[in-house]
Design an enzyme around this catalytic site. Sequence first.
Site, short mmCIF file in Angstrom:
data_model
loop_
_atom_site.label_atom_id
_atom_site.label_comp_id
_atom_site.label_asym_id
_atom_site.label_seq_id
_atom_site.Cartn_x
_atom_site.Cartn_y
_atom_site.Cartn_z
N CYS A 74 -3.24 17.44 54.54
CA CYS A 74 -3.59 17.43 53.13
C CYS A 74 -4.60 18.55 52.90
CB CYS A 74 -4.19 16.09 52.74
SG CYS A 74 -4.84 16.07 51.05
N ASP A 128 -0.42 14.37 56.88
CA ASP A 128 0.68 13.89 56.07
C ASP A 128 1.93 13.91 56.94
OD1 ASP A 128 -0.65 13.50 53.60
OD2 ASP A 128 -0.55 15.64 53.17
N VAL A 162 19.93 29.83 62.85
CA VAL A 162 18.53 29.81 63.26
C VAL A 162 18.48 29.33 64.71
CG1 VAL A 162 18.01 27.46 62.45
CG2 VAL A 162 16.18 29.14 62.63
N SER A 206 17.06 27.26 67.53
CA SER A 206 16.42 25.95 67.36
C SER A 206 15.02 25.86 67.97
CB SER A 206 17.31 24.84 67.91
OG SER A 206 17.57 25.03 69.28
#
Length: 154
Positions: free
Chosen positions: A52, A59, A74, A76
């Site tokens: 946060c 969070d 992409v 991994s």
Amino acid sequence: MSKTDVSGLSQLGQAVEAPMSPETAVLERVPSNHAGTDFVVRFTAPEFTSLCPMTGQPDFAHIVIDYVPDGWLVESKSLKLYLHSFRNHGAFHEDCTIDIAKRLVDLLSPKWLRIGAYWYPRGGIPIDVFWQTGAPPEAVWLPDQGVQPYRGRG
């Protein structure tokens, strides 16, 4: 069967320290061996964390990324390290979600990408963030992301 060209990768097969921030994280791509074939790639990160920006408290989110490649995939391990870098990053839920999606779009130029970020409650309110680049290609099979809406204890 074709072999994926991994010659340009700097992290796969190497000991790599976790990046300290999303800005310093290296996202890598490899060529898709199936150009001209529309298919969906899904990555699920059920234990995503960030901080946060106001309190510094963690969070947590369950993130699902779906994309239809157009020449690139992409890599991994680099995605895992990139997502891990948010553990030290202070940003609102919406910013984390959209930043991840836009970084992947910039890297891959996919035919289509969507992200669903299902954030766990803070202050009693869950915040779920959804974004996509447009309509998915017509012929792809697109399963539901499979994450139930937050219901609390009821």
